[in-house]
Scaffold this motif. Structure first.
Motif, PDB file in Angstrom:
ATOM      1  N   SER A   1       0.826  -1.208   0.000  1.00 60.59           N
ATOM      2  CA  SER A   1       0.000   0.000   0.000  1.00 60.59           C
ATOM      3  C   SER A   1       0.860   1.257   0.000  1.00 60.59           C
ATOM      4  O   SER A   1       0.564   2.228  -0.709  1.00 60.59           O
ATOM      5  CB  SER A   1      -0.929  -0.013   1.212  1.00 60.59           C
ATOM      6  N   VAL A  30       2.424   1.812  -3.606  1.00 62.31           N
ATOM      7  CA  VAL A  30       1.530   2.300  -4.660  1.00 62.31           C
ATOM      8  C   VAL A  30       0.865   3.621  -4.269  1.00 62.31           C
ATOM      9  O   VAL A  30       0.212   4.255  -5.105  1.00 62.31           O
ATOM     10  CB  VAL A  30       0.454   1.250  -5.010  1.00 62.31           C
ATOM     11  N   THR A  31       1.014   4.015  -3.025  1.00 60.43           N
ATOM     12  CA  THR A  31       0.495   5.318  -2.610  1.00 60.43           C
ATOM     13  C   THR A  31       1.525   6.420  -2.833  1.00 60.43           C
ATOM     14  O   THR A  31       1.163   7.577  -3.082  1.00 60.43           O
ATOM     15  CB  THR A  31       0.100   5.291  -1.123  1.00 60.43           C
ATOM     16  N   HIS A  32       2.816   6.065  -2.778  1.00 58.06           N
ATOM     17  CA  HIS A  32       3.868   7.077  -2.882  1.00 58.06           C
ATOM     18  C   HIS A  32       4.843   6.824  -4.042  1.00 58.06           C
ATOM     19  O   HIS A  32       4.609   7.365  -5.128  1.00 58.06           O
ATOM     20  CB  HIS A  32       4.596   7.191  -1.536  1.00 58.06           C
ATOM     21  N   ARG A  36       3.187   5.209  -7.372  1.00 58.12           N
ATOM     22  CA  ARG A  36       1.848   5.660  -7.755  1.00 58.12           C
ATOM     23  C   ARG A  36       1.855   6.316  -9.135  1.00 58.12           C
ATOM     24  O   ARG A  36       2.754   7.071  -9.484  1.00 58.12           O
ATOM     25  CB  ARG A  36       1.320   6.649  -6.727  1.00 58.12           C
ATOM     26  N   ASP A  37       0.833   6.000  -9.910  1.00 54.51           N
ATOM     27  CA  ASP A  37       0.622   6.630 -11.211  1.00 54.51           C
ATOM     28  C   ASP A  37       0.084   8.042 -10.972  1.00 54.51           C
ATOM     29  O   ASP A  37      -1.054   8.216 -10.542  1.00 54.51           O
ATOM     30  CB  ASP A  37      -0.368   5.805 -12.029  1.00 54.51           C
ATOM     31  N   SER A  85      -3.285   9.271 -12.288  1.00 47.54           N
ATOM     32  CA  SER A  85      -4.513   8.639 -11.823  1.00 47.54           C
ATOM     33  C   SER A  85      -4.899   9.206 -10.464  1.00 47.54           C
ATOM     34  O   SER A  85      -4.048   9.581  -9.663  1.00 47.54           O
ATOM     35  CB  SER A  85      -4.313   7.119 -11.728  1.00 47.54           C
ATOM     36  N   ASN A  95      -4.841   5.041  -5.901  1.00 47.40           N
ATOM     37  CA  ASN A  95      -3.540   4.515  -5.481  1.00 47.40           C
ATOM     38  C   ASN A  95      -3.249   3.247  -6.274  1.00 47.40           C
ATOM     39  O   ASN A  95      -3.670   2.146  -5.908  1.00 47.40           O
ATOM     40  CB  ASN A  95      -3.549   4.214  -3.978  1.00 47.40           C
ATOM     41  N   GLN A  96      -2.528   3.419  -7.360  1.00 46.44           N
ATOM     42  CA  GLN A  96      -2.241   2.307  -8.241  1.00 46.44           C
ATOM     43  C   GLN A  96      -1.007   2.623  -9.083  1.00 46.44           C
ATOM     44  O   GLN A  96      -0.604   3.789  -9.206  1.00 46.44           O
ATOM     45  CB  GLN A  96      -3.422   2.015  -9.157  1.00 46.44           C
ATOM     46  N   THR A  97      -0.409   1.572  -9.631  1.00 48.00           N
ATOM     47  CA  THR A  97       0.758   1.768 -10.485  1.00 48.00           C
ATOM     48  C   THR A  97       0.307   2.162 -11.894  1.00 48.00           C
ATOM     49  O   THR A  97      -0.891   2.192 -12.199  1.00 48.00           O
ATOM     50  CB  THR A  97       1.587   0.476 -10.572  1.00 48.00           C
ATOM     51  N   ARG A 133      -2.347  -3.837 -13.802  1.00 47.17           N
ATOM     52  CA  ARG A 133      -1.626  -2.925 -12.919  1.00 47.17           C
ATOM     53  C   ARG A 133      -1.868  -3.377 -11.488  1.00 47.17           C
ATOM     54  O   ARG A 133      -2.742  -4.209 -11.222  1.00 47.17           O
ATOM     55  CB  ARG A 133      -2.094  -1.477 -13.080  1.00 47.17           C
ATOM     56  N   ASP A 176      -4.177  -0.747  -5.174  1.00 48.37           N
ATOM     57  CA  ASP A 176      -4.184  -0.920  -3.725  1.00 48.37           C
ATOM     58  C   ASP A 176      -5.527  -1.476  -3.249  1.00 48.37           C
ATOM     59  O   ASP A 176      -6.582  -0.888  -3.491  1.00 48.37           O
ATOM     60  CB  ASP A 176      -3.906   0.428  -3.044  1.00 48.37           C
TER      61      ASP A 176
END
Length: 321
Positions: free
Chosen positions: A131, A134-136, A139-140, A143, A146-148, A239, A242
């Motif tokens: 988490s 993908v939050t920091h 992170r994309d 978007s 919270n995701q790649t 992808r 989170d």
């Protein structure tokens, strides 16, 4: 019993079951059932492998997440031909799951920490670590979630021509299931594991190292969970999102399927597929009849309780005879 519950809720049981079957198997719905069955079968096998050896790996959720995370990073950043990257991504997912599962094995072997407890608790740092990433840092930024970033089209698992959204992951999982069943029933390794599940003391007396067996079983179990995560991100979600691997409850549904059949790998596959059909069929039932799909969870619970009670009564009769 399920029909009685539906009737008490004020609905027509026959119509409910008809739409449940249509929702699971009619037209494109069957493709959704097949897609849903991939993670459920994989997680059921993950539990079955450990349970038959007398170990209960409850860390499938963390191993699933770590496998998906590793696979996503490989698919996003590893240079090279697309086919090679896909293979490496799947292997990386399995390896990450196996390594995470080795932690409770080491704790059990060297500190006598029960596998059930340590594997369960290790789910939380795995989820929190993924988490955070993908939050920091991963992170994309384009978007709002919270995701790649999305995995490139050429680095995704190919789709099968049997319905929308069914990837080649279905074939991979089928091959893995056959391999697990054959190893469990036709090899010396599987024989040792089954004996360990029946009597760990007997296996130690026969000269089998329980430490080696614990490492072997949990690594295999974790690799299966990690592979499931890899198949989801490369063949379905494309992808790492989170929480997306946690909310569907793949691990716990797989656990129920395996416990329902007392850890038999073949029967676990059948039970997991049945639960996939029940879950997908519930959406169709709700859409057509307005019967809430939560009733399918009640039916699932009724199935589990009924068959568990039947097994208990059979074992009791055997003891009395």
């Amino acid at each position: 019993m399920g029909g009685l519950i539906i009737a008490v809720a004020g609905h027509n049981p026959l119509q409910a079951y008809l739409e449940l079957l249509r929702g699971a198997f009619a037209g494109d719905n069957f493709a959704s059932t097949l897609t849903r069955s991939i993670p459920l079968v994989g997680m059921a096998l993950c539990i079955a492998v450990s349970l038959r050896a007398g170990l209960l790996n409850l860390g499938g959720e963390g191993q699933l997440v770590m496998g998906a995370l590793a696979s996503t990073l490989i698919a996003l950043h590893l240079p090279g031909p697309s086919g090679v990257v896909i293979i490496v991504a799947l292997l990386a997912g399995a390896a990450a799951g196996a390594m995470w599962a080795l932690l409770p094995a080491l704790l059990a072997n060297h500190l006598a920490v029960p596998v059930l407890i340590s594997s369960l608790l290790l789910n939380f740092p795995a989820r929190s670590f993924a988490s955070y990433l993908v939050t920091h840092p991963l992170r994309d930024v384009n978007s709002g979630l919270n995701q790649t970033a999305m995995i490139a089209l050429g680095r995704r698992l190919p789709q099968l021509p049997i319905g929308n959204g069914v990837s080649i992951g279905l074939i991979i999982m089928a091959v893995v299931a056959v391999a697990v069943i054959l190893v469990s029933t036709r090899t010396a390794v599987g024989y040792e594991q089954r004996l360990a599940g029946l009597s760990a003391r007997f296996v130690r007396y026969g000269g089998v190292s329980d430490r080696r067996l614990t490492m072997q079983v949990l690594a295999t179990s974790g690799a299966l969970a990690g592979l499931v995560g890899a198949l989801i991100v490369t063949g379905d979600q494309f992808r790492f999102i989170d929480g997306a691997l946690i909310s569907p409850q793949y691990t716990w549904t797989g656990l129920l399927a395996t416990l329902l059949v007392s850890g038999s790998p073949l029967a676990s596959v059948v039970a997991a597929f049945s639960f996939a059909a029940l879950q997908i069929g519930g959406f169709g039932m709700e859409r057509v009849t307005q019967i809430p799909r939560e009733l399918t969870l009640v039916i699932q619970a009724v199935i589990i309780v009924t068959l568990t009670a039947q097994q208990g009564m059979t074992q009791r009769r055997r003891r009395l005879s």
